[in-house]
Scaffold this active site. Structure first.
Site, mmCIF file in Angstrom:
data_model
loop_
_atom_site.group_PDB
_atom_site.id
_atom_site.type_symbol
_atom_site.label_atom_id
_atom_site.label_comp_id
_atom_site.label_asym_id
_atom_site.label_seq_id
_atom_site.Cartn_x
_atom_site.Cartn_y
_atom_site.Cartn_z
ATOM 1 N N GLY A 48 0.771 -1.244 0.000
ATOM 2 C CA GLY A 48 0.000 0.000 0.000
ATOM 3 C C GLY A 48 0.793 1.278 0.000
ATOM 4 O O GLY A 48 0.365 2.270 -0.590
ATOM 5 N N GLU A 102 4.499 4.365 5.638
ATOM 6 C CA GLU A 102 3.262 3.587 5.648
ATOM 7 C C GLU A 102 2.186 4.282 4.837
ATOM 8 O O GLU A 102 2.185 5.515 4.731
ATOM 9 C CB GLU A 102 2.749 3.451 7.088
ATOM 10 C CG GLU A 102 3.190 2.198 7.805
ATOM 11 C CD GLU A 102 2.413 0.957 7.379
ATOM 12 O OE1 GLU A 102 1.878 0.909 6.249
ATOM 13 O OE2 GLU A 102 2.366 0.024 8.167
ATOM 14 N N ASP A 103 1.255 3.507 4.300
ATOM 15 C CA ASP A 103 0.108 4.106 3.634
ATOM 16 C C ASP A 103 -0.888 4.625 4.667
ATOM 17 O O ASP A 103 -1.429 5.712 4.523
ATOM 18 C CB ASP A 103 -0.567 3.132 2.665
ATOM 19 C CG ASP A 103 -0.981 1.807 3.298
ATOM 20 O OD1 ASP A 103 -0.615 1.533 4.458
ATOM 21 O OD2 ASP A 103 -1.661 1.021 2.605
ATOM 22 N N ASP A 106 -3.689 2.712 11.241
ATOM 23 C CA ASP A 106 -5.083 2.498 11.614
ATOM 24 C C ASP A 106 -5.115 2.039 13.078
ATOM 25 O O ASP A 106 -5.156 2.856 13.981
ATOM 26 C CB ASP A 106 -5.671 1.465 10.651
ATOM 27 C CG ASP A 106 -7.166 1.298 10.745
ATOM 28 O OD1 ASP A 106 -7.755 1.670 11.772
ATOM 29 O OD2 ASP A 106 -7.757 0.760 9.792
ATOM 30 N N LYS A 134 -5.490 7.338 11.291
ATOM 31 C CA LYS A 134 -6.820 7.244 11.898
ATOM 32 C C LYS A 134 -6.668 7.213 13.421
ATOM 33 O O LYS A 134 -6.696 6.146 14.032
ATOM 34 C CB LYS A 134 -7.535 5.970 11.447
ATOM 35 C CG LYS A 134 -7.926 5.929 9.997
ATOM 36 C CD LYS A 134 -8.692 4.645 9.718
ATOM 37 C CE LYS A 134 -9.097 4.491 8.294
ATOM 38 N NZ LYS A 134 -9.795 3.210 8.055
ATOM 39 N N PHE A 155 -13.629 3.408 5.853
ATOM 40 C CA PHE A 155 -12.869 2.566 4.933
ATOM 41 C C PHE A 155 -12.601 3.338 3.643
ATOM 42 O O PHE A 155 -13.517 3.894 3.048
ATOM 43 C CB PHE A 155 -13.605 1.261 4.619
ATOM 44 C CG PHE A 155 -12.746 0.322 3.820
ATOM 45 C CD1 PHE A 155 -11.716 -0.374 4.430
ATOM 46 C CD2 PHE A 155 -12.926 0.178 2.458
ATOM 47 C CE1 PHE A 155 -10.888 -1.218 3.688
ATOM 48 C CE2 PHE A 155 -12.111 -0.664 1.710
ATOM 49 C CZ PHE A 155 -11.083 -1.354 2.330
ATOM 50 N N ILE A 156 -11.331 3.352 3.226
ATOM 51 C CA ILE A 156 -10.925 4.108 2.056
ATOM 52 C C ILE A 156 -10.128 3.237 1.095
ATOM 53 O O ILE A 156 -9.547 2.226 1.492
ATOM 54 C CB ILE A 156 -10.096 5.336 2.458
ATOM 55 C CG1 ILE A 156 -8.984 4.910 3.400
ATOM 56 C CG2 ILE A 156 -10.938 6.402 3.110
ATOM 57 C CD1 ILE A 156 -7.867 5.846 3.467
ATOM 58 N N ASP A 162 -6.215 -0.535 -0.840
ATOM 59 C CA ASP A 162 -6.971 -1.460 -1.672
ATOM 60 C C ASP A 162 -8.160 -2.081 -0.958
ATOM 61 O O ASP A 162 -8.324 -1.962 0.252
ATOM 62 C CB ASP A 162 -6.049 -2.585 -2.150
ATOM 63 C CG ASP A 162 -5.672 -3.531 -1.027
ATOM 64 O OD1 ASP A 162 -5.792 -4.755 -1.218
ATOM 65 O OD2 ASP A 162 -5.244 -3.067 0.054
ATOM 66 N N ARG A 168 -5.859 -0.085 -5.931
ATOM 67 C CA ARG A 168 -4.601 0.555 -5.521
ATOM 68 C C ARG A 168 -4.146 1.614 -6.513
ATOM 69 O O ARG A 168 -3.486 2.575 -6.144
ATOM 70 C CB ARG A 168 -3.480 -0.479 -5.396
ATOM 71 C CG ARG A 168 -3.553 -1.356 -4.184
ATOM 72 C CD ARG A 168 -2.245 -2.125 -4.032
ATOM 73 N NE ARG A 168 -2.374 -3.260 -3.151
ATOM 74 C CZ ARG A 168 -2.323 -3.188 -1.825
ATOM 75 N NH1 ARG A 168 -2.171 -2.044 -1.234
ATOM 76 N NH2 ARG A 168 -2.435 -4.289 -1.103
#
Length: 181
Positions: A48, A102-103, A106, A134, A155-156, A162, A168
């Site tokens: 990601g 990091e993407d 969370d 988040k 959720f994105i 993805d 992606r």
């Protein structure tokens, strides 16, 4: 930007590629200033973070290197709570500054596990850069050093994020459209 559908779910536009690019430029300038002459290693967490890491790396205007590792902690739309390492670090980081890229942070489980592992390899420092954060979803005590955008626990997809491998490659970031039936 128009709505998109993946795996029967509809997503609406959330963050444009232009806003993403502008924020990555700002982060690149900040890292350039802080790491001038220090040759940091950016450690991209695949899959990601790849688009974010590539753009960020190109915007850092001091010597830097990049390496890749791979973890899996998601299944479908939610974190499993388990972090599985699929591809490990091969570079020697002893005495080097490391920036984990990091993407999304969370729950924080992946980054806590990764940072603990990296500390055992004696880098001079470890910082975390994440495109998305988040804070309301955290289950660990984590505070990324470089944050693109703080977002609510939705959720994105897109720009590396993805849904079971799909979406992606979207240039923008989309959020699940919870108003759709």
């Amino acid at each position: 930007m128009t709505k998109v559908t993946y795996k029967g779910l509809t997503f609406k536009p959330y963050i444009t590629n232009e806003r993403i690019a502008a924020r990555i430029n700002e982060l690149g300038r900040q890292i350039t200033e802080e790491y001038s002459g220090r040759n940091p290693l950016l450690l991209c967490v695949l899959n990601g973070a790849f688009p974010f890491a590539a753009d960020l790396f190109r915007r850092i205007e001091t010597d830097a290197e990049i390496a890749f590792i791979r973890f899996k902690s998601y299944d479908g739309m939610s974190s499993t709570g388990n972090v599985k390492q699929l591809m490990g670090l091969t570079e020697n980081i002893e005495g080097r500054p490391v920036i984990v890229v990091e993407d999304i942070v969370d729950t924080g489980n992946t980054i806590v596990s990764l940072v603990a592992d990296l500390k055992s390899k004696n880098p001079s420092e470890i910082k975390v850069a994440t495109l998305l954060f988040k804070p309301e979803s955290l289950q660990c005590d984590v505070c990324p050093d470089y944050v693109g955008f703080s977002i609510p626990p939705k959720f994105i997809i897109g720009f590396g994020l993805d849904l079971d491998g799909a979406a992606r490659n979207l240039r923008d970031i989309y959020v699940l459209d919870e108003d759709e039936d």
